[in-house]
Design a protein around this motif. Sequence first.
Motif, PDB file in Angstrom:
ATOM      1  N   GLN A 104       0.715  -1.296   0.049  1.00 45.16           N
ATOM      2  CA  GLN A 104       0.018   0.126  -0.071  1.00 45.16           C
ATOM      3  C   GLN A 104       0.892   1.244  -0.028  1.00 45.16           C
ATOM      4  O   GLN A 104       0.376   2.265  -0.852  1.00 45.16           O
ATOM      5  CB  GLN A 104      -0.858   0.026   1.153  1.00 45.16           C
ATOM      6  CG  GLN A 104      -2.234  -0.993   1.123  1.00 45.16           C
ATOM      7  CD  GLN A 104      -2.654  -0.984   2.344  1.00 45.16           C
ATOM      8  OE1 GLN A 104      -2.493  -0.644   3.407  1.00 45.16           O
ATOM      9  NE2 GLN A 104      -3.984  -1.622   2.339  1.00 45.16           N
ATOM     10  N   MET A 105       1.924   1.325   0.731  1.00 43.10           N
ATOM     11  CA  MET A 105       3.039   2.565   0.774  1.00 43.10           C
ATOM     12  C   MET A 105       3.502   2.711  -0.562  1.00 43.10           C
ATOM     13  O   MET A 105       3.764   3.636  -0.942  1.00 43.10           O
ATOM     14  CB  MET A 105       4.012   2.119   1.861  1.00 43.10           C
ATOM     15  CG  MET A 105       3.440   2.503   3.436  1.00 43.10           C
ATOM     16  SD  MET A 105       4.641   1.900   4.332  1.00 43.10           S
ATOM     17  CE  MET A 105       3.661   1.700   5.803  1.00 43.10           C
ATOM     18  N   GLN A 108       1.279   4.142  -2.793  1.00 40.84           N
ATOM     19  CA  GLN A 108       0.927   5.728  -2.577  1.00 40.84           C
ATOM     20  C   GLN A 108       2.338   6.140  -2.714  1.00 40.84           C
ATOM     21  O   GLN A 108       2.260   7.632  -2.587  1.00 40.84           O
ATOM     22  CB  GLN A 108       0.239   5.848  -1.266  1.00 40.84           C
ATOM     23  CG  GLN A 108      -0.996   4.987  -1.021  1.00 40.84           C
ATOM     24  CD  GLN A 108      -1.476   4.932   0.240  1.00 40.84           C
ATOM     25  OE1 GLN A 108      -0.498   5.220   1.307  1.00 40.84           O
ATOM     26  NE2 GLN A 108      -2.802   4.578   0.619  1.00 40.84           N
ATOM     27  N   ARG A 109       3.184   5.748  -3.087  1.00 44.92           N
ATOM     28  CA  ARG A 109       4.710   6.271  -3.335  1.00 44.92           C
ATOM     29  C   ARG A 109       5.326   6.939  -2.092  1.00 44.92           C
ATOM     30  O   ARG A 109       5.952   7.848  -2.024  1.00 44.92           O
ATOM     31  CB  ARG A 109       4.850   7.261  -4.282  1.00 44.92           C
ATOM     32  CG  ARG A 109       4.220   6.946  -5.702  1.00 44.92           C
ATOM     33  CD  ARG A 109       5.222   6.158  -6.295  1.00 44.92           C
ATOM     34  NE  ARG A 109       4.973   5.550  -7.793  1.00 44.92           N
ATOM     35  CZ  ARG A 109       4.594   4.631  -8.438  1.00 44.92           C
ATOM     36  NH1 ARG A 109       4.028   3.704  -7.375  1.00 44.92           N
ATOM     37  NH2 ARG A 109       4.113   4.558  -9.602  1.00 44.92           N
ATOM     38  N   GLN A 110       4.846   6.107  -1.033  1.00 42.09           N
ATOM     39  CA  GLN A 110       5.425   6.399   0.575  1.00 42.09           C
ATOM     40  C   GLN A 110       6.626   5.501   0.568  1.00 42.09           C
ATOM     41  O   GLN A 110       6.677   4.766   1.511  1.00 42.09           O
ATOM     42  CB  GLN A 110       4.753   6.184   1.584  1.00 42.09           C
ATOM     43  CG  GLN A 110       3.203   7.199   1.418  1.00 42.09           C
ATOM     44  CD  GLN A 110       2.353   6.649   2.351  1.00 42.09           C
ATOM     45  OE1 GLN A 110       2.239   5.878   3.036  1.00 42.09           O
ATOM     46  NE2 GLN A 110       1.227   7.798   2.520  1.00 42.09           N
ATOM     47  N   LEU A 111       7.728   5.456  -0.392  1.00 42.66           N
ATOM     48  CA  LEU A 111       8.775   4.852  -0.376  1.00 42.66           C
ATOM     49  C   LEU A 111       9.570   4.910   0.914  1.00 42.66           C
ATOM     50  O   LEU A 111      10.294   3.748   1.323  1.00 42.66           O
ATOM     51  CB  LEU A 111       9.624   4.899  -1.502  1.00 42.66           C
ATOM     52  CG  LEU A 111       9.103   4.792  -2.783  1.00 42.66           C
ATOM     53  CD1 LEU A 111       9.706   5.035  -4.000  1.00 42.66           C
ATOM     54  CD2 LEU A 111       8.340   3.586  -2.855  1.00 42.66           C
ATOM     55  N   ILE A 112      10.060   5.859   1.604  1.00 38.07           N
ATOM     56  CA  ILE A 112      10.633   6.047   2.818  1.00 38.07           C
ATOM     57  C   ILE A 112       9.947   5.279   3.953  1.00 38.07           C
ATOM     58  O   ILE A 112      10.668   4.373   4.819  1.00 38.07           O
ATOM     59  CB  ILE A 112      10.731   7.403   3.183  1.00 38.07           C
ATOM     60  CG1 ILE A 112      11.429   8.245   2.254  1.00 38.07           C
ATOM     61  CG2 ILE A 112      11.446   7.702   4.557  1.00 38.07           C
ATOM     62  CD1 ILE A 112      11.595   9.767   2.569  1.00 38.07           C
ATOM     63  N   GLN A 113       8.710   5.213   4.122  1.00 40.02           N
ATOM     64  CA  GLN A 113       7.717   4.446   5.153  1.00 40.02           C
ATOM     65  C   GLN A 113       8.098   2.859   4.508  1.00 40.02           C
ATOM     66  O   GLN A 113       8.261   1.989   5.741  1.00 40.02           O
ATOM     67  CB  GLN A 113       6.474   4.901   5.314  1.00 40.02           C
ATOM     68  CG  GLN A 113       6.242   6.343   5.898  1.00 40.02           C
ATOM     69  CD  GLN A 113       6.224   7.456   4.813  1.00 40.02           C
ATOM     70  OE1 GLN A 113       6.633   7.216   3.818  1.00 40.02           O
ATOM     71  NE2 GLN A 113       5.907   8.518   5.129  1.00 40.02           N
ATOM     72  N   ALA A 114       7.827   2.565   3.420  1.00 40.75           N
ATOM     73  CA  ALA A 114       8.031   1.320   2.893  1.00 40.75           C
ATOM     74  C   ALA A 114       9.286   0.948   3.258  1.00 40.75           C
ATOM     75  O   ALA A 114       9.335  -0.404   3.477  1.00 40.75           O
ATOM     76  CB  ALA A 114       7.549   1.309   1.488  1.00 40.75           C
TER      77      ALA A 114
END
Length: 137
Positions: A104-105, A108-114
């Motif tokens: 999901q990350m 949503q392009r939340q690659l730092i959290q991923a």
Amino acid sequence: MKIDASLTITGIIAFVALLSPIVTAIINNRYQIKIRQLEISDKRYDESISQRKELFENYCQSLSKVVIQKNITTEILNEYASSYGKAILYMSPEDEKLAVSINQMIEQRQLIQAYKLTNEHLLSIKKEIQMLNKASK
């Protein structure tokens, strides 16, 4: 009419001598069939474990490419999506939850959290691969 005992014994011995190889062959064939079935079952089990290890390895590799590289190409995302869809089928419930969260990350392009979740996830999958290695030996 008199039955000669020696003739009767000779007849019984001849009958048993004729029947014995047939019975031995039947028993041996059944045993060989069971051995072959066990070999086939063992081979399928080893192939299944090998396939699962390969799926996990491909998933880990493609996941690492996605979260580490700065310029993510469509090819890398397609590779990740394919390996994700295959590997999630064999993951433990804990790994499955982490994989879904990471996916999901990524969507949503939340690659730092991923990336932060990826280390924990990869170590957990490493443990699963090690368990598969032990099971195949």
